[in-house]
Scaffold this active site. Structure first.
Site, PDB file in Angstrom:
ATOM      1  N   HIS A 117       0.847  -1.200   0.000  1.00  8.10           N
ATOM      2  CA  HIS A 117       0.000   0.000   0.000  1.00  8.10           C
ATOM      3  C   HIS A 117       0.882   1.250   0.000  1.00  8.10           C
ATOM      4  CE1 HIS A 117      -2.509   3.103   2.121  1.00  8.10           C
ATOM      5  NE2 HIS A 117      -3.378   2.703   1.219  1.00  8.10           N
ATOM      6  N   HIS A 137      -4.264   7.325  -4.726  1.00 11.89           N
ATOM      7  CA  HIS A 137      -5.256   8.071  -3.947  1.00 11.89           C
ATOM      8  C   HIS A 137      -5.593   9.387  -4.653  1.00 11.89           C
ATOM      9  CE1 HIS A 137      -3.375   5.490  -0.891  1.00 11.89           C
ATOM     10  NE2 HIS A 137      -4.612   5.387  -0.452  1.00 11.89           N
ATOM     11  N   HIS A 146      -8.119  -0.331  -3.995  1.00 10.82           N
ATOM     12  CA  HIS A 146      -8.297  -0.822  -2.621  1.00 10.82           C
ATOM     13  C   HIS A 146      -9.198  -2.054  -2.569  1.00 10.82           C
ATOM     14  CE1 HIS A 146      -6.442   3.039  -1.730  1.00 10.82           C
ATOM     15  NE2 HIS A 146      -6.163   2.565  -0.530  1.00 10.82           N
ATOM     16  N   HIS A 273     -14.196   8.292   4.176  1.00 12.32           N
ATOM     17  CA  HIS A 273     -13.033   7.392   4.142  1.00 12.32           C
ATOM     18  C   HIS A 273     -11.818   8.002   4.847  1.00 12.32           C
ATOM     19  CE1 HIS A 273      -9.089   6.679   2.202  1.00 12.32           C
ATOM     20  NE2 HIS A 273      -9.324   5.474   2.677  1.00 12.32           N
ATOM     21  N   HIS A 277      -9.892   7.338   8.770  1.00 10.95           N
ATOM     22  CA  HIS A 277      -8.453   7.068   8.915  1.00 10.95           C
ATOM     23  C   HIS A 277      -7.834   8.023   9.937  1.00 10.95           C
ATOM     24  CE1 HIS A 277      -6.986   4.066   6.052  1.00 10.95           C
ATOM     25  NE2 HIS A 277      -7.945   4.440   5.231  1.00 10.95           N
ATOM     26  N   PHE A 295      -0.390   7.295   5.135  1.00 14.22           N
ATOM     27  CA  PHE A 295      -0.429   6.388   3.981  1.00 14.22           C
ATOM     28  C   PHE A 295       0.587   5.248   4.087  1.00 14.22           C
ATOM     29  CE2 PHE A 295      -2.158  10.033   1.310  1.00 14.22           C
ATOM     30  CZ  PHE A 295      -3.399   9.457   1.163  1.00 14.22           C
ATOM     31  N   HIS A 308     -11.969  -0.608   5.249  1.00  8.74           N
ATOM     32  CA  HIS A 308     -12.101  -0.637   3.787  1.00  8.74           C
ATOM     33  C   HIS A 308     -13.149  -1.635   3.302  1.00  8.74           C
ATOM     34  CE1 HIS A 308      -9.492   2.258   1.766  1.00  8.74           C
ATOM     35  NE2 HIS A 308      -8.885   2.297   2.938  1.00  8.74           N
TER      36      HIS A 308
HETATM   37 CU   LIG Z   1      -5.051   3.657   0.662  1.00 13.51          CU
END
Ligand SMILES: [Cu+2]
Ligand SMILES: *[C@@H]1O[C@H](CO)[C@@H](O)[C@H](O)[C@H]1NC(C)=O
Ligand SMILES: *[C@@H]1O[C@H](CO)[C@@H](O)[C@H](O)[C@H]1NC(C)=O
Ligand SMILES: *[C@@H]1O[C@H](CO)[C@@H](O)[C@H](O)[C@H]1NC(C)=O
Ligand SMILES: *[C@@H]1O[C@H](CO)[C@@H](O)[C@H](O)[C@H]1NC(C)=O
Ligand SMILES: *[C@@H]1O[C@H](CO)[C@@H](O)[C@H](O)[C@H]1NC(C)=O
Ligand SMILES: *[C@@H]1O[C@H](CO)[C@@H](O)[C@H](O)[C@H]1NC(C)=O
Length: 363
Positions: A117, A137, A146, A273, A277, A295, A308
């Site tokens: 990732h 992203h 994802h 989303h 996070h 990230f 996710h």
């Molecule tokens: Cu990601």
């Protein structure tokens, strides 16, 4: 670099007229180079990560093969994490125990999945002679990349458990009902000190019984539970229903081979989303918002995958909402993009984006 926070600052920028103008002009200037779908990177040869996110040397030594899917696999049904029963929880714990026990050299290990990732989003892949790194992203590749990352995560756990029916649970943070605990950090991921689902780098204000804050800028909030339920409901409604009636608004701006980062995330990528996070990450960590809000490290936290899983679920629900345009983009630069992952046997596999939106193929 590498913060989910960045989407928040972009949102502030676009809320004023001058910012919006700058954004539009810069998009017009930057989009000239587009026109080719993203080719599958060769790992680790094409990896240029300076953060140590490159994969170990080819593990099986086999060349990357094209993904075909396996229609003989059972259909997997993902369930809400707060409703798992004892045996499902035990299976999940055992899966993450086995995953954490894989050696660092194995590309399927939890830290190497996080590295995969990381290198797809933290300047990890500069194709030959390209000015900008590959980025998954802040544009329309976010959702499909994802989904497939989760697919292999799930298949790897299934292989370790020797159970092809294994399905990831989803963290149902979109449900604000007070009759059940859907919108808190899942208890099985947070309260048991010996659990393999835990991660030590988390926001102290994101612990149960505190409710999730879908408009979070990270850290704590003074809002009451009632205020949060109302605000969270509003966020879901504006981001998924009224604010995203077209593919471009929901998935985000186009992205082609060689483009410089993203020209703008979809409503959904940005919030909830990105905000979830940020809310889970620890604002007081040495690198602020580790792990979930960074990230490079977010996929080290097992809660990443249950978060996710809900993103994947809401994508599917969005397609059923009223309106004629709630479909995936149809442009070739989207459908023909290709990504490289590691499968449950630690072999490299290349997936076409058009396969990722074919959910029957993914079982
Ligand atoms: Cu990601
Ligand atoms: C737990 O749920 C699974 C379905 O995921 C079911 O097959 C199983 O019987 C349930 N076990 C118990 C003890 O309820
Ligand atoms: C990726 O690596 C391969 C193998 O080293 C190399 O031949 C190829 O040119 C690289 N591709 C890109 C797009 O950088
Ligand atoms: C990169 O650029 C150099 C110089 O322009 C050229 O010789 C080389 O073939 C290019 N490499 C690739 C993989 O395009
Ligand atoms: C939330 O959960 C409640 C209680 O199970 C259920 O009745 C309701 O339909 C759910 N709402 C959404 C939006 O999923
Ligand atoms: C906590 O996690 C451990 C390790 O998976 C497990 O054995 C134990 O049953 C869990 N305890 C509770 C109370 O859930
Ligand atoms: C995937 O894309 C490649 C390259 O465009 C193509 O040759 C192949 O047929 C595609 N495979 C599938 C299953 O769509």
């Amino acid at each position: 670099m590498g913060k989910f926070q960045e989407t928040g600052s972009r949102r502030e920028l676009t809320c004023c007229k001058l910012g919006a103008l700058v954004l539009i002009v810069s998009q017009m200037l930057m989009r000239i180079t587009s026109g080719t779908p993203v080719p599958a990177p060769i790992l680790p040869d094409n990896c240029t990560s300076e953060e140590g996110c490159c994969m170990p040397q080819p593990y099986t030594g086999k060349p990357a093969r094209d993904f075909e899917g396996d229609l003989a696999l059972p259909i997997r049904i993902r369930r809400p994490v707060h409703k798992l029963n004892e045996s499902e929880i035990a299976r999940l714990e055992r899966g993450y125990k086995l995953l954490r026990e894989l050696p660092d050299l194995d590309p399927r290990s939890l830290s190497n999945q996080a590295n995969l990732h990381c290198l797809y989003c933290d300047n990890g892949i500069y194709y030959n002679n390209m000015t900008w790194p590959l980025e998954i992203h802040n544009h329309w590749l976010f959702l499909p990349w994802h989904r497939m990352f989760l697919y292999f995560h799930e298949r790897i756990l299934a292989k370790l458990l020797d159970d092809d029916t294994f399905a990831l649970p989803y963290w149902n943070w979109d449900n604000q009902s007070s009759s059940e605990e859907a919108n808190i950090l899942p208890r099985i991921y947070s309260t048991n000190e010996t659990s393999y689902l835990r991660d030590l780098n988390r926001n102290k204000c994101a612990q149960p019984p505190n409710l999730v804050h879908l408009n979070s800028i990270g850290g704590c909030t003074d809002k009451t539970a009632d205020e949060l339920r109302i605000e969270n409901t509003q966020v879901m409604y504006t981001q998924i229903v009224t604010g995203a009636p077209t593919p471009r608004l929901f998935f985000g701006e186009p992205y082609s081979y060689g483009d410089s980062g993203g020209y703008g995330p979809g409503t959904f990528e940005d919030n909830p989303h990105g905000t979830v996070h940020l809310w889970v990450g620890d604002p007081d960590a040495a690198t602020a918002f580790n792990d979930m809000g960074n990230f490079g490290r977010s996929a080290r936290d097992p809660v990443f995958y249950t978060h996710h899983s809900n993103i994947d679920r809401i994508w599917t629900i969005w397609k059923t909402l009223p309106g004629k345009q709630r479909t995936e983009p149809t442009h070739a630069d989207f459908l023909d993009s290709r990504f490289t992952y590691y499968d449950e046997n630690a072999d490299q596999v290349i997936v076409n984006l058009s396969q990722i939106i074919n959910t029957p193929l993914l079982r």
